[in-house]
Design a protein around this motif. Structure first.
Motif, PDB file in Angstrom:
ATOM      1  N   LEU A  22      -3.755   1.089  -3.322  1.00  0.00           N
ATOM      2  CA  LEU A  22      -3.477  -0.335  -3.188  1.00  0.00           C
ATOM      3  C   LEU A  22      -3.036  -0.837  -4.563  1.00  0.00           C
ATOM      4  O   LEU A  22      -3.871  -1.108  -5.432  1.00  0.00           O
ATOM      5  CB  LEU A  22      -4.727  -1.080  -2.714  1.00  0.00           C
ATOM      6  N   GLN A  46       0.873  -1.161   0.000  1.00  0.00           N
ATOM      7  CA  GLN A  46       0.000   0.000   0.000  1.00  0.00           C
ATOM      8  C   GLN A  46       0.914   1.216   0.000  1.00  0.00           C
ATOM      9  O   GLN A  46       1.970   1.205   0.620  1.00  0.00           O
ATOM     10  CB  GLN A  46      -0.912   0.015   1.221  1.00  0.00           C
ATOM     11  N   GLY A 106      -8.804  -0.227  -0.115  1.00  0.00           N
ATOM     12  CA  GLY A 106      -7.433   0.140   0.211  1.00  0.00           C
ATOM     13  C   GLY A 106      -6.961   1.344  -0.572  1.00  0.00           C
ATOM     14  O   GLY A 106      -5.836   1.797  -0.390  1.00  0.00           O
ATOM     15  N   THR A 107      -7.792   1.865  -1.467  1.00  0.00           N
ATOM     16  CA  THR A 107      -7.493   3.078  -2.223  1.00  0.00           C
ATOM     17  C   THR A 107      -8.564   4.099  -1.854  1.00  0.00           C
ATOM     18  O   THR A 107      -9.754   3.839  -2.010  1.00  0.00           O
ATOM     19  CB  THR A 107      -7.502   2.800  -3.743  1.00  0.00           C
TER      20      THR A 107
END
Length: 193
Positions: A136, A74, A184-185
Motif C-alpha cells: 500500500l 495498491q 494493505g501491505t
C-alpha cells in the motif's frame, strides 16, 4: 493481473523484463543476473528435503512482471527464489519478510501474512518459485511519520533462521501499517503467485 510463477522450471538468466535479480545482498535492479551472489557454497541436500537458505538465491520479478507501481493505490512486488543446490528440495509456507526503513535508522517492519493457504513446492536444481508482496504505497496525504521508504528487503525462507537480503530497487514509499487490523501491505505464501 498478478504475476505468475512457473513452478519447477529451470531459471533462464536471459529471460526478459521483470526478472530483475541478484541474491543474498544483491541490488535486485535491472535484468536477471546470470551470476547470483551467495554467502557460501550450498551443501547437497537429501533429495526432497526442505530447502535451506544457503541453497537458495532470491531476486525481484517473475514471469509476466512483478515490478510494483509505487504510485498506484495498491501494488504487487514479486520475489523469486531459485534452488542453486545440488539436489531437489521443497518449500512450504510463508517466508518471513522484513522491510528496513531508509527514513528512520534501525526501523524494521515485519510484514503480516495473507489468508491464502500454503502448498508444498518441489524445486529441482535450477528450478524456481516465488511469492508476492502486496504493498500500500503512501500518497500525498500521508504524513511523514506514517511513511516507510523501503531500503532493504530481508527474506527468511519458511522454517529457516538464515535470511537473504535484497536491496529495494523500486523507490517510492509505503504506508506504515504496524498494528493495523486489516493491513494493505502483506506477504503471500511461497508459490501462491
Amino acid at each position: 493481473m498478478a504475476p505468475e510463477f512457473r513452478h519447477a522450471r529451470a531459471f533462464d538468466a536471459a529471460e526478459g523484463a521483470g526478472a530483475a535479480s541478484d541474491a543474498r545482498t544483491g541490488d535486485g535492479a535491472g535484468a536477471a543476473s546470470a551470476g547470483s551472489k551467495r554467502a557460501s557454497a550450498p551443501s547437497a541436500p537429501v533429495s526432497g528435503s526442505r530447502c535451506h537458505t544457503p541453497e537458495l538465491t532470491a531476486g525481484f520479478g517473475a514471469d509476466g512482471g512483478g515490478i510494483p507501481d509505487m504510485k498506484a493505490n495498491q501494488t504487487v512486488a514479486a520475489v523469486r527464489l531459485e534452488n542453486v543446490g545440488s539436489g531437489t528440495c521443497t518449500l512450504k509456507g510463508f517466508p518471513g519478510v522484513d522491510i528496513q526503513d531508509n527514513m528512520k535508522a534501525g526501523h524494521v517492519v515485519s510484514l503480516p501474512r495473507s489468508s491464502k493457504a500454503a502448498a508444498e513446492v518441489t524445486l529441482k536444481p535450477g528450478a524456481y518459485t516465488g511469492f508476492l508482496i502486496t504493498l500500500l504505497p503512501a500518497d500525498a496525504t500521508t504524513s511523514k511519520s506514517q511513511r516507510i521508504e523501503p531500503g532493504m528487503l530481508i527474506v527468511t525462507p519458511p522454517n529457516e533462521k538464515e535470511h537473504i537480503q535484497l536491496k529495494w530497487p523500486f523507490g517510492g514509499e509505503i504506508l506504515n501499517q504496524e498494528g493495523a487490523t486489516h493491513p494493505g501491505t502483506f506477504v503471500d505464501p511461497i508459490g501462491a503467485g
